[in-house]
Design a protein around this motif. Structure first.
Motif, PDB file in Angstrom:
ATOM      1  N   UNK A 111      -4.396  10.901   9.373  1.00  0.00           N
ATOM      2  CA  UNK A 111      -3.831  10.603   8.067  1.00  0.00           C
ATOM      3  C   UNK A 111      -4.073   9.127   7.744  1.00  0.00           C
ATOM      4  N   UNK A 112      -4.016   8.781   6.466  1.00  0.00           N
ATOM      5  CA  UNK A 112      -4.098   7.374   6.066  1.00  0.00           C
ATOM      6  C   UNK A 112      -2.738   6.727   6.292  1.00  0.00           C
ATOM      7  N   UNK A 113      -2.766   5.462   6.669  1.00  0.00           N
ATOM      8  CA  UNK A 113      -1.531   4.718   6.892  1.00  0.00           C
ATOM      9  C   UNK A 113      -1.202   3.952   5.623  1.00  0.00           C
ATOM     10  N   UNK A 114      -0.010   4.148   5.083  1.00  0.00           N
ATOM     11  CA  UNK A 114       0.459   3.405   3.921  1.00  0.00           C
ATOM     12  C   UNK A 114       1.448   2.366   4.395  1.00  0.00           C
ATOM     13  N   UNK A 115       1.056   1.082   4.304  1.00  0.00           N
ATOM     14  CA  UNK A 115       1.906  -0.017   4.745  1.00  0.00           C
ATOM     15  C   UNK A 115       2.451  -0.723   3.509  1.00  0.00           C
ATOM     16  N   UNK A 116       3.758  -0.664   3.304  1.00  0.00           N
ATOM     17  CA  UNK A 116       4.392  -1.320   2.161  1.00  0.00           C
ATOM     18  C   UNK A 116       4.560  -2.800   2.469  1.00  0.00           C
ATOM     19  N   UNK A 117       4.049  -3.643   1.588  1.00  0.00           N
ATOM     20  CA  UNK A 117       4.103  -5.086   1.788  1.00  0.00           C
ATOM     21  C   UNK A 117       5.512  -5.571   1.444  1.00  0.00           C
ATOM     22  N   UNK A 118       6.181  -6.292   2.367  1.00  0.00           N
ATOM     23  CA  UNK A 118       7.542  -6.759   2.084  1.00  0.00           C
ATOM     24  C   UNK A 118       7.565  -7.914   1.077  1.00  0.00           C
ATOM     25  N   UNK A 119       8.744  -8.158   0.546  1.00  0.00           N
ATOM     26  CA  UNK A 119       8.953  -9.245  -0.413  1.00  0.00           C
ATOM     27  C   UNK A 119       8.738 -10.592   0.264  1.00  0.00           C
ATOM     28  N   UNK A 120       8.111 -11.533  -0.424  1.00  0.00           N
ATOM     29  CA  UNK A 120       7.902 -12.868   0.110  1.00  0.00           C
ATOM     30  C   UNK A 120       6.554 -13.056   0.786  1.00  0.00           C
ATOM     31  N   UNK A 121       5.744 -11.997   0.838  1.00  0.00           N
ATOM     32  CA  UNK A 121       4.425 -12.064   1.468  1.00  0.00           C
ATOM     33  C   UNK A 121       3.419 -11.451   0.510  1.00  0.00           C
ATOM     34  N   UNK A 122       2.236 -12.071   0.409  1.00  0.00           N
ATOM     35  CA  UNK A 122       1.155 -11.485  -0.378  1.00  0.00           C
ATOM     36  C   UNK A 122       0.037 -11.078   0.564  1.00  0.00           C
ATOM     37  N   UNK A 123      -0.469  -9.878   0.361  1.00  0.00           N
ATOM     38  CA  UNK A 123      -1.567  -9.354   1.168  1.00  0.00           C
ATOM     39  C   UNK A 123      -2.742  -9.104   0.240  1.00  0.00           C
ATOM     40  N   UNK A 124      -3.924  -9.582   0.642  1.00  0.00           N
ATOM     41  CA  UNK A 124      -5.137  -9.354  -0.130  1.00  0.00           C
ATOM     42  C   UNK A 124      -6.209  -8.791   0.790  1.00  0.00           C
ATOM     43  N   UNK A 125      -7.151  -8.085   0.190  1.00  0.00           N
ATOM     44  CA  UNK A 125      -8.289  -7.522   0.926  1.00  0.00           C
ATOM     45  C   UNK A 125      -9.575  -7.983   0.244  1.00  0.00           C
ATOM     46  N   UNK A 126     -10.121  -9.137   0.653  1.00  0.00           N
ATOM     47  CA  UNK A 126     -11.367  -9.603   0.028  1.00  0.00           C
ATOM     48  C   UNK A 126     -12.535  -8.649   0.287  1.00  0.00           C
ATOM     49  N   UNK A 127     -12.576  -8.031   1.457  1.00  0.00           N
ATOM     50  CA  UNK A 127     -13.568  -7.004   1.798  1.00  0.00           C
ATOM     51  C   UNK A 127     -12.802  -5.814   2.343  1.00  0.00           C
ATOM     52  N   UNK A 128     -13.485  -4.704   2.548  1.00  0.00           N
ATOM     53  CA  UNK A 128     -12.825  -3.529   3.091  1.00  0.00           C
ATOM     54  C   UNK A 128     -12.435  -3.717   4.547  1.00  0.00           C
ATOM     55  N   UNK A 129     -13.075  -4.671   5.211  1.00  0.00           N
ATOM     56  CA  UNK A 129     -12.797  -4.879   6.636  1.00  0.00           C
ATOM     57  C   UNK A 129     -12.048  -6.176   6.896  1.00  0.00           C
ATOM     58  N   UNK A 130     -11.469  -6.777   5.871  1.00  0.00           N
ATOM     59  CA  UNK A 130     -10.694  -8.016   6.036  1.00  0.00           C
ATOM     60  C   UNK A 130      -9.353  -7.880   5.329  1.00  0.00           C
ATOM     61  N   UNK A 131      -8.328  -8.419   5.981  1.00  0.00           N
ATOM     62  CA  UNK A 131      -6.978  -8.448   5.407  1.00  0.00           C
ATOM     63  C   UNK A 131      -6.473  -9.869   5.544  1.00  0.00           C
ATOM     64  N   UNK A 132      -5.930 -10.443   4.457  1.00  0.00           N
ATOM     65  CA  UNK A 132      -5.371 -11.790   4.480  1.00  0.00           C
ATOM     66  C   UNK A 132      -3.894 -11.695   4.119  1.00  0.00           C
ATOM     67  N   UNK A 133      -3.039 -12.210   5.008  1.00  0.00           N
ATOM     68  CA  UNK A 133      -1.593 -12.201   4.793  1.00  0.00           C
ATOM     69  C   UNK A 133      -1.171 -13.646   4.539  1.00  0.00           C
TER      70      UNK A 133
END
Length: 177
Positions: A111-133
């Motif tokens: 299954x796909x994992x759905x991760x809810x981003x908490x308040x006070x943090x921004x998450x971006x995905x510049x590429x499909x294989x990169x995550x920036x918190x």
């Protein structure tokens, strides 16, 4: 003497600090943060710097001295520059994408994992294989990055999984015939 604790924390321009009792509140361009310290230390704001001094010579006061100074320094850095953790995803078909406030991770599970981003943090995905918190609270940024990484830690045989950028994974040799 604490080598860390005796150095004052400099306040850069545009940052204000207020001490009321054992609570320090720091305001800057990236927001406002506050923290309540134990009764073992004393906080003072003077000359655009915050100094932390221990109350007494007990072991606990000396322990809290350096930790309190580091916490104040993290508050100041958080409201000026913020904190950032970068994650890399390695593996065939592994990818991440952001949909609103939910990070969708495709990690080879059923299954796909759905991760809810908490308040006070921004998450971006510049590429499909990169995550920036990113955020102004170091503890929260690190915890969110660790929670994302826990969905698929890097394994030592093929190196597949979610890792911190620049993290070295010790590789093992597989079975031999």
């Amino acid at each position: 003497m604490s080598r860390i604790g005796k150095r004052p924390v400099e306040l850069p321009s545009g940052v204000e600090a207020n001490v009321s009792g054992q609570t320090v509140e720091v305001k800057g361009p990236k927001g406002a943060r506050s923290f309540t310290f134990t009764d073992d230390v004393t906080l003072e704001v003077a000359d655009n710097a915050i100094t932390v001094t221990p109350r007494g010579k007990s072991k606990r006061a000396r322990q809290q001295w350096g930790m309190s100074r580091t916490t104040v320094a993290n508050l100041v850095q958080g409201v000026t520059n913020g904190f950032k953790k970068e994650l890399e995803i390695q593996g065939v078909g592994y990818r991440a994408q952001l949909q609103g406030n939910v990070l969708k991770l495709n990690l080879g599970l059923s299954h796909d994992v759905d991760f809810t981003v908490p308040e006070g943090v921004t998450v971006t995905c510049p590429k499909q294989t990169e995550i920036v918190v990113e955020g102004n609270d170091e503890q929260l940024v690190g915890q969110v990055a660790a929670n994302i990484r826990d969905w698929r830690r890097p394994e030592p045989y093929k190196g597949k999984g979610i890792r911190y950028k620049g993290e070295y994974i010790f590789r093992k040799e597989g079975k031999k015939k």
